[in-house]
Design a protein around this motif. Structure first.
Motif, short mmCIF file in Angstrom:
data_model
loop_
_atom_site.label_atom_id
_atom_site.label_comp_id
_atom_site.label_asym_id
_atom_site.label_seq_id
_atom_site.Cartn_x
_atom_site.Cartn_y
_atom_site.Cartn_z
N ALA A 283 0.90 -0.96 -0.20
CA ALA A 283 0.01 -0.09 -0.13
C ALA A 283 1.05 1.47 0.04
O ALA A 283 0.53 2.33 -0.71
CB ALA A 283 -0.90 0.03 1.12
N ILE A 284 2.02 1.19 0.81
CA ILE A 284 2.87 2.31 0.66
C ILE A 284 3.61 2.55 -0.59
O ILE A 284 3.66 3.71 -1.00
CB ILE A 284 3.94 2.27 2.11
CG1 ILE A 284 3.28 2.07 3.39
CG2 ILE A 284 4.98 3.19 1.88
CD1 ILE A 284 4.14 1.58 4.51
N LYS A 285 4.04 1.53 -1.18
CA LYS A 285 4.68 1.60 -2.66
C LYS A 285 3.56 2.24 -3.36
O LYS A 285 3.98 3.16 -4.42
CB LYS A 285 5.05 0.26 -2.95
CG LYS A 285 6.30 -0.10 -2.14
CD LYS A 285 6.70 -1.57 -2.74
CE LYS A 285 8.26 -1.99 -1.99
NZ LYS A 285 8.57 -3.18 -2.39
N GLN A 286 2.29 1.55 -3.38
CA GLN A 286 1.22 2.05 -4.34
C GLN A 286 1.05 3.71 -3.95
O GLN A 286 1.02 4.39 -5.09
CB GLN A 286 -0.11 1.40 -4.20
CG GLN A 286 -0.12 0.00 -4.52
CD GLN A 286 -1.32 -0.48 -4.47
OE1 GLN A 286 -1.97 -0.30 -3.74
NE2 GLN A 286 -1.22 -1.82 -4.62
N SER A 287 1.05 3.94 -2.87
CA SER A 287 0.92 5.48 -2.32
C SER A 287 2.25 6.32 -2.95
O SER A 287 1.97 7.42 -3.56
CB SER A 287 0.67 5.86 -0.87
OG SER A 287 -0.29 5.02 -0.42
N VAL A 288 3.28 5.66 -2.88
CA VAL A 288 4.44 6.62 -3.00
C VAL A 288 4.46 6.58 -4.70
O VAL A 288 4.65 7.61 -5.18
CB VAL A 288 5.77 5.83 -2.71
CG1 VAL A 288 6.94 6.32 -3.42
CG2 VAL A 288 5.72 5.93 -0.90
N ALA A 289 4.27 5.30 -5.39
CA ALA A 289 4.11 5.19 -7.00
C ALA A 289 2.98 6.26 -7.55
O ALA A 289 3.15 7.09 -8.28
CB ALA A 289 3.70 3.99 -7.48
N GLN A 290 1.78 6.54 -6.59
CA GLN A 290 0.89 7.41 -7.13
C GLN A 290 1.28 8.94 -6.88
O GLN A 290 1.23 9.68 -7.69
CB GLN A 290 -0.40 7.30 -6.27
CG GLN A 290 -1.50 8.14 -6.51
CD GLN A 290 -2.98 7.70 -5.94
OE1 GLN A 290 -2.84 6.78 -5.05
NE2 GLN A 290 -3.98 8.41 -6.19
N ALA A 291 2.04 9.12 -5.63
CA ALA A 291 2.57 10.56 -5.37
C ALA A 291 3.51 10.88 -6.70
O ALA A 291 3.79 12.01 -6.85
CB ALA A 291 3.21 10.57 -4.14
N ASN A 292 4.38 9.76 -7.00
CA ASN A 292 5.45 10.13 -7.84
C ASN A 292 4.62 10.50 -9.19
O ASN A 292 5.37 11.04 -10.07
CB ASN A 292 6.37 8.78 -7.81
CG ASN A 292 7.40 8.61 -6.69
OD1 ASN A 292 7.65 9.66 -5.88
ND2 ASN A 292 7.78 7.32 -6.59
N ALA A 293 4.06 9.65 -9.41
CA ALA A 293 3.20 10.08 -10.80
C ALA A 293 2.62 11.26 -10.73
O ALA A 293 2.73 12.01 -11.70
CB ALA A 293 1.87 8.54 -10.86
N GLU A 294 1.89 11.70 -9.65
CA GLU A 294 1.48 12.93 -9.46
C GLU A 294 2.44 14.28 -9.59
O GLU A 294 2.41 15.15 -10.25
CB GLU A 294 0.64 13.26 -7.92
CG GLU A 294 -0.74 12.49 -8.14
CD GLU A 294 -1.73 12.81 -9.15
OE1 GLU A 294 -1.74 13.88 -9.47
OE2 GLU A 294 -2.43 11.82 -9.40
N ARG A 295 3.59 13.65 -9.12
CA ARG A 295 4.79 14.80 -9.04
C ARG A 295 5.13 14.68 -10.34
O ARG A 295 5.66 15.83 -10.98
CB ARG A 295 5.90 14.26 -8.04
CG ARG A 295 6.85 15.29 -7.94
CD ARG A 295 7.96 14.90 -6.86
NE ARG A 295 7.37 14.49 -5.66
CZ ARG A 295 7.24 13.28 -5.04
NH1 ARG A 295 7.65 12.40 -5.75
NH2 ARG A 295 6.66 13.33 -3.68
N ALA A 296 5.27 13.65 -10.95
CA ALA A 296 5.87 13.55 -12.47
C ALA A 296 4.98 14.33 -13.19
O ALA A 296 5.19 15.06 -14.07
CB ALA A 296 6.00 12.30 -13.00
N ARG A 297 3.88 14.13 -13.11
CA ARG A 297 2.74 15.03 -13.81
C ARG A 297 2.80 16.57 -13.45
O ARG A 297 2.95 17.34 -14.78
CB ARG A 297 1.10 14.49 -13.72
CG ARG A 297 1.01 13.28 -14.47
CD ARG A 297 -0.67 13.00 -14.41
NE ARG A 297 -0.96 12.82 -12.96
CZ ARG A 297 -1.30 11.62 -12.45
NH1 ARG A 297 -0.74 10.59 -13.30
NH2 ARG A 297 -1.61 11.47 -11.31
N ALA A 298 3.26 16.97 -12.45
CA ALA A 298 3.26 18.50 -12.02
C ALA A 298 4.41 18.82 -12.55
O ALA A 298 4.73 19.79 -13.12
CB ALA A 298 3.29 18.38 -10.39
N ASN A 299 5.58 18.06 -12.42
CA ASN A 299 6.95 18.56 -13.17
C ASN A 299 6.77 18.63 -14.68
O ASN A 299 7.32 19.52 -15.08
CB ASN A 299 7.89 17.28 -12.67
CG ASN A 299 8.45 17.31 -11.31
OD1 ASN A 299 7.89 18.37 -10.60
ND2 ASN A 299 8.78 16.16 -10.68
#
Length: 478
Positions: free
Chosen positions: A241-257
């Motif tokens: 679950a943590i990895k999924q959250s991190v992956a989702q956060a990374n995806a959001e961060r990547a989109r924002a970047n």
């Protein structure tokens, strides 16, 4: 006909020869006996004196080859050399008096050596089934004898030793029978009295207890492993679950970047341009600074240093020249005064010699007085001129280097200044100094320090006096 009469005897002769050969071949075939690999031929009858006969034997043994047997004169029989097996089941009594039943099996055969075959042929030829009972009887007796010297525990633990001892004890008898033991195995040991079972009960109980303990331990370990597995599953789910959250956060961060990539790239490019321009400006400023340092500042410093050095040298030269002129003027004035005085005395003496005693003396005195007055006036004038020249030189020196003149005056008057600073100690009758030499040094240092504190004021006063003197107009005739 004549030809037939010639050929017919020849044909009959050939046929007769062929018939003879055939008869001889059939006779040899019927008399020639070949031993199989697992059997021995025992030939009795007309054998004494032949090469195949064994010394002391009245029959011949043939193994692995063939022999010619003459019908009616010799008899041939086979003796099997194959393995035989005898089951043993012997009731014995141990050294402890405990009855046991030993079950085993003996595997044996007739020995391959001629002596063994001869012994077996004499005893078992034509009666080979009797070998089993003979072997049984031999091993039964030796087995009972050996077990009677052993305990049940030894029999259980050392079955190979038991079998070896039985084989060794029965070896001589088996050799007499012409037999060789290939193997003796103790298959089972029965205990009608239950001794063996009773011996095993404590061990069985121990084993059962250890089995229960082991089972309980395994159950406990299984429960622990299950709990650990459940905890690991929960940890894995949490990590997932943590990895999924991190992956989702990374995806959001990547989109924002990605959304900010364009403006950020422009800003970064502009920043790099500004940085480069700043570096270029710094380099140009450093270059201009180096150029200014090389072309203007260093030559100016060198020129200023040269001018300062030249001015100091000129100042020292002017002071020295002024002092020299003042000293020369003073010396010239003194010399003129002495010369005038000498001339006056000489004139007075000459006048006294030519004039009369009274007149001459008066006149001489008057001339001498006048001469002395003139000499004194000349000396005063010369001294005044010398002082005027000295004042003028000091004024010029003051204009060029006022500090040097003041310092020279202070140095000339330093003894008087120190004496004035130490004057209060002249009225002290008794002076007590503490700390020995250190106290004396401290006191003297205080005096010198006090005298030194007057120097700035004296220097200021001298400067003011010199300036005031400089500003006053010269008096006519001074």
């Amino acid at each position: 006909m004549e030809n037939l009469a010639v050929i017919l005897p020849l044909i009959i002769t050939v046929v007769a020869v062929l018939l003879g050969v055939l008869v001889i071949w059939l006779a040899v075939k019927l008399m020639w006996k070949v031993a199989e690999p697992n059997e021995a031929l025992i030939i009795s009858g007309l054998t004494r004196g032949t090469l195949e006969s064994t010394d002391g034997m009245d029959f011949k043994i043939v193994t692995g080859k063939g022999a010619l047997v003459v019908p009616g004169l010799q008899t041939v029989r086979t003796l099997s050399l194959t393995l035989n097996e005898t089951e043993l089941k012997v009731s014995c009594v141990t050294s402890q008096g405990i009855q046991v039943v030993v079950e085993g099996v003996v595997i044996y055969k007739i020995g391959d050596a001629p002596a063994f075959i001869a012994n077996a042929a004499r005893r078992f030829l034509g009666q080979q089934p009797k070998m089993e009972s003979q072997v049984y009887n031999v091993f039964e007796g030796h087995l009972r004898s050996i077990i009677g010297s052993m305990t049940v525990e030894e029999i259980i633990r050392e079955r190979d030793k038991l079998a070896s001892q039985v084989r060794g004890a029965s070896g001589v008898e088996m050799e007499k029978l012409g037999l060789v033991v290939d193997s003796l195995q103790i298959k089972d040991l029965q205990d009608p009295t239950g001794y063996i079972q009773n011996i095993a009960k404590p061990h069985i109980a121990q084993v059962k207890m250890e089995a229960r303990i082991a089972e309980a331990t395994r159950n406990r370990e299984a429960a622990e492993r299950e709990a650990e597995a459940a905890a690991q599953i929960a940890d894995a789910q949490s990590v997932s679950a943590i990895k999924q959250s991190v992956a989702q956060a990374n995806a959001e961060r990547a989109r924002a970047n990605a959304a900010q990539a364009g403006p950020l790239a422009d800003a970064t490019a502009r920043q790099q341009v500004v940085v480069q321009e700043t570096e270029v400006a710094k380099l140009e400023a450093d270059r201009e600074e180096q150029k200014l340092q090389t072309t203007i500042r260093k030559p100016a410093d060198a020129k200023a240093y040269a001018q300062r050095t030249e001015a100091e040298a000129q100042k020292a030269a002017d002071i020295s020249a002024a002092e020299a002129r003042a000293k020369r003027t003073e010396l010239e004035a003194q010399a003129n005064a002495r010369r005038v005085e000498v001339e006056a005395q000489a004139n007075a003496t000459a006048a006294a010699a030519t004039a009369g005693a009274t007149r001459v003396t008066g006149e001489a005195e008057a001339a001498a007085t006048k001469a002395r007055g003139d000499a004194a006036a000349s000396a005063i004038k010369a001294k005044a001129l010398a002082e005027a020249e000295g004042i003028k030189a000091r004024g010029e020196a003051l204009e060029s280097n006022q500090d040097a003149v003041i310092a020279q005056q202070l140095a000339e008057n330093m003894p008087a200044i120190v004496a004035a600073a130490a004057e209060p100690f002249g009225h002290v009758d008794q002076l007590t100094v503490l700390n020995g030499a250190d106290g004396v040094n401290s006191m003297v240092g205080g005096i010198i320090t006090q005298a030194g504190s007057f120097l700035p004021r004296l220097s200021t006063a001298l400067k003011n006096g010199q300036g005031h003197a400089k500003q006053q107009p010269k008096q006519p005739g001074a």
